[in-house]
Design a protein around this motif. Sequence first.
Motif, PDB file in Angstrom:
ATOM      1  N   GLY A  15      11.323  -2.620   4.128  1.00 31.58           N
ATOM      2  CA  GLY A  15      10.643  -1.824   3.118  1.00 31.58           C
ATOM      3  C   GLY A  15      11.599  -0.888   2.395  1.00 31.58           C
ATOM      4  O   GLY A  15      11.521  -0.711   1.177  1.00 31.58           O
ATOM      5  N   GLY A  16      12.512  -0.277   3.145  1.00 33.32           N
ATOM      6  CA  GLY A  16      13.516   0.589   2.530  1.00 33.32           C
ATOM      7  C   GLY A  16      14.418  -0.186   1.592  1.00 33.32           C
ATOM      8  O   GLY A  16      14.801   0.311   0.523  1.00 33.32           O
ATOM      9  N   VAL A  18       0.836  -1.200   0.000  1.00 29.29           N
ATOM     10  CA  VAL A  18       0.000   0.000   0.000  1.00 29.29           C
ATOM     11  C   VAL A  18       0.875   1.256   0.000  1.00 29.29           C
ATOM     12  O   VAL A  18       0.607   2.221  -0.729  1.00 29.29           O
ATOM     13  CB  VAL A  18      -0.955  -0.007   1.204  1.00 29.29           C
ATOM     14  N   ILE A  19       1.925   1.273   0.811  1.00 28.96           N
ATOM     15  CA  ILE A  19       2.815   2.427   0.827  1.00 28.96           C
ATOM     16  C   ILE A  19       3.475   2.613  -0.540  1.00 28.96           C
ATOM     17  O   ILE A  19       3.581   3.735  -1.060  1.00 28.96           O
ATOM     18  CB  ILE A  19       3.884   2.277   1.923  1.00 28.96           C
ATOM     19  N   LEU A  20       3.912   1.510  -1.149  1.00 27.25           N
ATOM     20  CA  LEU A  20       4.519   1.587  -2.472  1.00 27.25           C
ATOM     21  C   LEU A  20       3.535   2.171  -3.484  1.00 27.25           C
ATOM     22  O   LEU A  20       3.901   3.009  -4.320  1.00 27.25           O
ATOM     23  CB  LEU A  20       4.986   0.197  -2.909  1.00 27.25           C
ATOM     24  N   SER A  21       2.285   1.757  -3.407  1.00 33.16           N
ATOM     25  CA  SER A  21       1.283   2.278  -4.340  1.00 33.16           C
ATOM     26  C   SER A  21       1.082   3.785  -4.161  1.00 33.16           C
ATOM     27  O   SER A  21       0.793   4.496  -5.127  1.00 33.16           O
ATOM     28  CB  SER A  21      -0.046   1.535  -4.164  1.00 33.16           C
ATOM     29  N   LEU A  66       9.765   5.299   4.085  1.00 35.39           N
ATOM     30  CA  LEU A  66       9.457   6.704   3.816  1.00 35.39           C
ATOM     31  C   LEU A  66      10.720   7.558   3.898  1.00 35.39           C
ATOM     32  O   LEU A  66      10.918   8.473   3.101  1.00 35.39           O
ATOM     33  CB  LEU A  66       8.406   7.209   4.795  1.00 35.39           C
ATOM     34  N   THR A  67      11.569   7.275   4.862  1.00 34.69           N
ATOM     35  CA  THR A  67      12.828   8.010   4.990  1.00 34.69           C
ATOM     36  C   THR A  67      13.705   7.789   3.763  1.00 34.69           C
ATOM     37  O   THR A  67      14.281   8.725   3.210  1.00 34.69           O
ATOM     38  CB  THR A  67      13.591   7.549   6.243  1.00 34.69           C
ATOM     39  N   ALA A  99       2.892   9.871  -0.216  1.00 33.65           N
ATOM     40  CA  ALA A  99       3.001   8.798   0.773  1.00 33.65           C
ATOM     41  C   ALA A  99       3.014   9.345   2.197  1.00 33.65           C
ATOM     42  O   ALA A  99       2.373   8.792   3.094  1.00 33.65           O
ATOM     43  CB  ALA A  99       4.261   7.969   0.511  1.00 33.65           C
ATOM     44  N   TYR A 100       3.720  10.444   2.412  1.00 25.83           N
ATOM     45  CA  TYR A 100       3.757  11.041   3.747  1.00 25.83           C
ATOM     46  C   TYR A 100       2.385  11.561   4.164  1.00 25.83           C
ATOM     47  O   TYR A 100       2.029  11.517   5.339  1.00 25.83           O
ATOM     48  CB  TYR A 100       4.780  12.173   3.801  1.00 25.83           C
TER      49      TYR A 100
END
Length: 583
Positions: free
Chosen positions: A188-189, A86-89, A134-135, A121-122
């Motif tokens: 994730g990173g 979901v974050i990637l999307s 995110l970082t 995303a943020y």
Amino acid sequence: MSIQTIDGKALKQMILRAAARLDAEKDAVNALNVFPVPDGDTGTNMSMTLTSANREVERAGDRTVGEVAAALAQGSLMGARGNSGVILSQLFRGFAKYLDGKVTIDGRDLARALQEGVDTAYKAVMKPVEGTILTVAREAAAAAQQASRKDRSAAAVMRAAVEAAEAALARTPELLPVLKKAGVVDSGGKGLTVIYHGYYEALSGEASDVATVPTQIPPEEEPVRTRHDTSPATQVAFRVDEEISDIRFPYDCEFFIRRYRDGGPIPMDHIARELEQWGDSIYVVGSEDLAKVHVHASNPGPVLSLAIQYGDLIDIVIHNMREQHADLLRNAQPAPEGVDAPQAAVAGVAPAAQAEAPAPEEELPTAVVAVAAGDGMAQIFRSLGVSQVIEGGQTMNPSTQDLLDAVERCPSRQVFLLPNNKNIILAAEQVVALTDKKVYVVPTRSVPEGISAMVAWMPDEEDGERLFHNMKQAIAAVQTGEVTYAVRDTVYEDLEIRQGDILGLWNGRIRKVGKEPEAVLTELLEAMVAEAGGEVIAVYYGNGINAERAEAVAEQLRERFPDHEVEMQYGGQPLYHYVFSLE
């Protein structure tokens, strides 16, 4: 030869290369998930999300970068699996937003598109935690923008992004203590750096020579393993569990803002910032014409007053979580007997008559979609009235598209969606904005919670909000236990774990380690009963346990817990010897 500018065909090649590289390296990303149970892993979820996007990109035209980017955003949203997907999307969604309408781009445009992805995303996470995907995305985009001021070559800008992503990834253990204790970088990173390497390779025409950081780092002390199902970022950023007794913001507010016909676009980021003064658990997502708002507030009045400035408020739902919890404690009753069909109780044979629920001829007041692994579990849900059962769970998280398709097949305009796994909840929430049906995502984190929610569901009730309230109350009373095995050696809190050990989990936390499933089951139940009490123990045995063995276990449990009602049913779930609930 490196590429200076990017057209539709070049962007398509970037995405195809990134998908291939992530697929090849997904096991390395998965290895960063240090929690030792068989589970849905970050690398697999990100790879499957990108593979779904890849299919959409391959079908799309490649005349413009805008067309390809739009396909990337659509495919990744529909195929998003797990929190990491979901974050990637969301990163892809912002990327596509900037490229909308563009035919070709140079490095400066590429950098700005990466930054727009970060901003999007943020915005989906109002209180992000540093040391996460995110970082990595933010620092990569910042480096790309800086590089684009000196060299507008797309390949040069992407190289700067990759180098910064690797540097940020190396620093994640310094920013997030759980990673440093575990001796790894953020999963994730890591997945995102793999994708960016793929972009660069497509643009440069050769294998990336940017050095990659070690994924395993020497811990300063003996690592204490703690769970992060995808990456710690997604666990913390989308945290939904709260201690009700200590909650600061008791009003759970959720509604849509529909843009006034003669009004301006809905300022989602402004609304989100303003809401921070009145609450937490905030998200404002959607479009300039229709936005969904969620916030936990101390007073819903100012929230609604703010929102109504920008459009009509529709589908307003406000719950007092303190009052819900108090009512539950006052009125809680043990789960009704008969969660299983009579033929299936104890014997372990799933009721054949419910093998497939017939499609009704007329529309129902409400319908339910549930995610479950195992033929027995699926039949239990169907016997309780579930219209659509999606095969999935720990090791295979269904995509947003899978969930949406099931919702659309339901014979009702009001549909309840039971994820039955905490790593599926975010993908399920994406469905709400993708259909014109009213979808209620009941935040069930386990199959036992899903079954309790179905006991509270009433097929003839037309008031969806009332049913939603009752189903959420029902799952609050469930304690979930699971007995599975360790897939790797590790140390978890004060427990020494070896590959092949039998693990007992209570609400997702490892509490017991042993050598025999039945012994761990009993020890875990003893701990749970001592701390939580309860009156009913419902056990579902997996596909590796036969009916005779299950019957013997049921009798032993009845002798050990004479004050509890013990039910044993066939679940047929893979990987987990026993799954059970205590209520």
